[in-house]
Design a protein around this motif. Structure first.
Motif, short mmCIF file in Angstrom:
data_model
loop_
_atom_site.label_atom_id
_atom_site.label_comp_id
_atom_site.label_asym_id
_atom_site.label_seq_id
_atom_site.Cartn_x
_atom_site.Cartn_y
_atom_site.Cartn_z
N THR A 1 1.76 12.19 -1.32
CA THR A 1 1.97 10.94 -1.23
C THR A 1 3.41 10.32 -2.49
OG1 THR A 1 -0.02 11.03 -2.07
CG2 THR A 1 1.45 8.72 -2.21
N TYR A 2 4.05 9.97 -0.84
CA TYR A 2 5.51 9.30 -1.24
C TYR A 2 5.58 8.45 -1.99
CZ TYR A 2 6.29 13.77 1.11
OH TYR A 2 6.29 15.32 1.66
N ASN A 3 6.09 7.51 -2.81
CA ASN A 3 6.97 6.10 -2.53
C ASN A 3 8.28 6.26 -2.39
OD1 ASN A 3 8.07 3.86 -4.68
ND2 ASN A 3 5.68 3.78 -4.41
N VAL A 4 8.39 4.37 -1.60
CA VAL A 4 9.45 5.07 -0.68
C VAL A 4 10.35 3.74 -1.14
CG1 VAL A 4 10.64 4.67 1.32
CG2 VAL A 4 9.01 6.54 0.69
N VAL B 1 12.39 3.35 6.59
CA VAL B 1 12.17 3.07 8.06
C VAL B 1 12.70 4.75 8.41
CG1 VAL B 1 13.27 2.30 10.64
CG2 VAL B 1 12.22 0.48 8.34
N ALA B 2 13.83 4.99 7.52
CA ALA B 2 14.60 6.31 7.85
C ALA B 2 13.87 7.11 7.23
CB ALA B 2 15.72 6.18 7.17
N PHE B 3 13.34 7.06 6.40
CA PHE B 3 12.40 8.25 5.75
C PHE B 3 11.36 8.65 6.31
CE2 PHE B 3 8.49 9.78 3.58
CZ PHE B 3 9.26 11.14 2.69
N ILE B 4 10.58 7.52 7.42
CA ILE B 4 9.85 7.64 8.45
C ILE B 4 9.78 8.32 9.40
CG2 ILE B 4 8.13 6.30 10.06
CD1 ILE B 4 7.08 6.04 6.82
N ALA C 1 -0.10 8.22 7.12
CA ALA C 1 -1.14 7.04 6.66
C ALA C 1 0.10 5.92 5.60
CB ALA C 1 -2.31 7.60 6.06
N HIS C 2 0.28 4.81 6.01
CA HIS C 2 0.74 3.77 4.33
C HIS C 2 -0.47 3.05 3.85
CE1 HIS C 2 2.92 -0.25 4.40
NE2 HIS C 2 3.23 0.46 3.22
N LEU C 3 -0.23 3.42 2.89
CA LEU C 3 -1.12 3.50 1.66
C LEU C 3 -0.88 1.32 1.63
CD1 LEU C 3 -0.74 6.32 1.55
CD2 LEU C 3 -1.38 5.20 -1.45
N MET C 4 -2.46 1.18 1.97
CA MET C 4 -2.45 -0.31 1.52
C MET C 4 -2.59 -0.67 -0.15
SD MET C 4 -4.92 -0.63 5.14
CE MET C 4 -5.11 -2.67 4.65
N VAL C 5 -1.40 -0.59 -0.05
CA VAL C 5 -1.55 -1.81 -1.96
C VAL C 5 -0.40 -2.25 -2.20
CG1 VAL C 5 -2.10 1.00 -2.39
CG2 VAL C 5 0.33 0.58 -2.49
N THR C 6 -0.63 -2.88 -2.47
CA THR C 6 0.91 -3.68 -3.68
C THR C 6 1.84 -3.17 -5.19
OG1 THR C 6 -0.37 -5.30 -2.36
CG2 THR C 6 1.37 -6.16 -3.95
N ASN C 7 2.93 -2.56 -4.47
CA ASN C 7 3.58 -1.95 -5.19
C ASN C 7 4.61 -2.97 -6.13
OD1 ASN C 7 2.50 0.69 -4.67
ND2 ASN C 7 4.26 0.68 -2.86
N GLU C 8 4.41 -2.78 -7.69
CA GLU C 8 4.55 -4.01 -8.51
C GLU C 8 6.60 -3.89 -7.93
OE1 GLU C 8 4.53 -3.75 -12.36
OE2 GLU C 8 2.70 -2.84 -12.81
N ASP C 9 7.29 -3.61 -7.60
CA ASP C 9 8.54 -3.54 -7.68
C ASP C 9 8.57 -3.26 -5.80
OD1 ASP C 9 7.23 -0.66 -6.11
OD2 ASP C 9 9.17 0.60 -7.33
N LYS C 10 7.42 -3.57 -4.56
CA LYS C 10 7.77 -3.73 -3.79
C LYS C 10 7.88 -3.23 -2.99
CE LYS C 10 7.03 -8.39 -4.10
NZ LYS C 10 5.21 -8.53 -4.58
N SER C 11 7.35 -2.14 -3.66
CA SER C 11 7.61 -0.21 -2.43
C SER C 11 6.53 -0.09 -2.08
CB SER C 11 8.64 0.81 -3.40
OG SER C 11 7.01 0.91 -4.01
N ASN C 12 6.99 0.66 -0.92
CA ASN C 12 6.44 1.06 0.28
C ASN C 12 5.49 2.97 -0.35
OD1 ASN C 12 6.15 -0.78 2.67
ND2 ASN C 12 8.23 0.05 2.49
N LEU D 1 0.95 11.92 3.55
CA LEU D 1 1.60 13.04 4.61
C LEU D 1 0.39 13.93 4.67
CD1 LEU D 1 2.65 13.73 6.91
CD2 LEU D 1 4.59 14.33 6.05
N GLN D 2 -0.12 13.74 5.57
CA GLN D 2 -1.19 15.19 4.96
C GLN D 2 -1.31 16.51 6.00
OE1 GLN D 2 -5.57 13.62 5.06
NE2 GLN D 2 -4.36 12.71 2.36
N PHE D 3 -1.59 17.78 5.87
CA PHE D 3 -1.67 19.00 6.93
C PHE D 3 -2.82 19.72 6.41
CE2 PHE D 3 2.79 18.15 5.72
CZ PHE D 3 3.43 18.09 7.77
#
Length: 103
Positions: free
Chosen positions: A7-10, A16-19, A42-53, A57-59
């Protein structure tokens, strides 16, 4: 079989560049050896306080030994590339899960 999940926090400015990097570099390189299979992003459907995404990524991997061998042969290089390209704008944590029968 196990699930190798990271799980990544971006930050927004790098999302966009990371994806794009995951799709064009990480996933093709990670699956090239055929040890990591069935990538899912998958894009996690969470609201991060800092507005990050947040992204997951799973294998699917045969077992932990296979994953460890893969990491030493390929994964460490990808981590180094990610850190060089994105620095602290991308942070991640990994979980390893076993698949269970639902019956």
């Amino acid at each position: 079989m196990i699930v190798y999940n990271t799980t990544y926090n971006v930050t927004n400015d790098k999302a966009v560049a990371f994806i794009k990097w995951l799709r064009t570099r990480y996933i093709p390189f990670a699956t090239e050896s055929n040890e990591l299979k069935e990538p899912r992003l998958a894009h996690l459907m969470v609201t991060n306080e800092d507005k990050s995404n947040s992204f997951s990524l799973q294998f699917i991997v045969e077992n932990v030994d296979t994953l460890e061998k893969w990491y030493h042969k390929y994964g460490a290089q990808l981590l180094h590339e990610m850190e060089g390209s994105f620095g602290q704008k991308v942070v991640g944590f990994t979980t390893i899960m076993t698949l269970m029968d639902i019956k």
